[in-house]
Enzyme design. Sequence first.
Site, PDB file in Angstrom:
ATOM      1  N   ALA A   1     -23.474  51.910 -13.967  1.00 60.46           N
ATOM      2  CA  ALA A   1     -22.850  52.857 -13.046  1.00 60.46           C
ATOM      3  C   ALA A   1     -21.387  53.130 -13.389  1.00 60.46           C
ATOM      4  O   ALA A   1     -20.836  54.161 -13.009  1.00 60.46           O
ATOM      5  CB  ALA A   1     -22.957  52.344 -11.605  1.00 60.46           C
ATOM      6  N   SER A   2     -20.766  52.238 -14.116  1.00 58.89           N
ATOM      7  CA  SER A   2     -19.345  52.348 -14.441  1.00 58.89           C
ATOM      8  C   SER A   2     -19.077  53.484 -15.426  1.00 58.89           C
ATOM      9  O   SER A   2     -19.615  53.484 -16.540  1.00 58.89           O
ATOM     10  CB  SER A   2     -18.858  51.024 -15.040  1.00 58.89           C
ATOM     11  OG  SER A   2     -17.728  51.205 -15.860  1.00 58.89           O
TER      12      SER A   2
END
Length: 267
Positions: A60-61
């Site tokens: 998700a980063s």
Amino acid sequence: ASKKHAVRCSKRDFTKLVVITDVQNILYLFISRDTLCKESKTQQRNHTAMSILELHAFPASPPSRAVHMALDLLGLEYKYVEVAVLDGATRTPEYLSMNPQHTVPVLTDGNLVITESRAAMTYLVSQHKPGQLYPACAKKRSQIDQRLYFNIGTFYQRMGDCVYPVCFGKTKTVPEEKKEALKEALMWTNQMVSCGYVLGNSMTIADVDFLATYSTLEACDFINLAPYKNLKVWAATMKQQIPKYSENCGKGAAGFGDWFNGNYSKE
């Protein structure tokens, strides 16, 4: 006379000795330099052959996704190690020994550890696949670096100011002044990509970095992106040109969007 002759002989012998010694030294220097260069190239080949690139990342980063995209764009072999950030995986003794700042991503290449995504991308191109993505020309690099710094200090920063407080449950809304600041950054970014890419008419690693930020904004869907037409065209092009985009960015961006929208309350 014999003394003078002896002196003259000594001078001639000394002169010959100096000349011979200088030539030998010069030859030695050339041979040594050539040998060192060959050894250095051999060591580099051995390093490339023996070291295994590892990307420790959280899907998700956005910074994690930027390095992941760069690896696939360059066609490099690597090992992907997913880090469960939300479960505290960056706080373990093992991870902290690698990165005391407990952030993602971390790129390792043998004994080399890089804990900043933009430094990791510039390294990957410079070390493994030199080319137009991050050219050797200092002037061209300065322009790419300028865009990378703009992303981390302005575009990504202002997006983060909007979304991270919501993601981590500190608030359920995004203040209007933060949205306006982000819109300003979007306006500048939209102007940057007017010629097709972040810098002119060819892709650089700055495009990869920006795409990680922009795809996150798309997934969060809390701000209208329709006015930024250049960005929409640019993003569609980039998604076609990045190999395995769905795997190295698309799914992670969608996961970020789910994380954000799970806490966000539309006013």
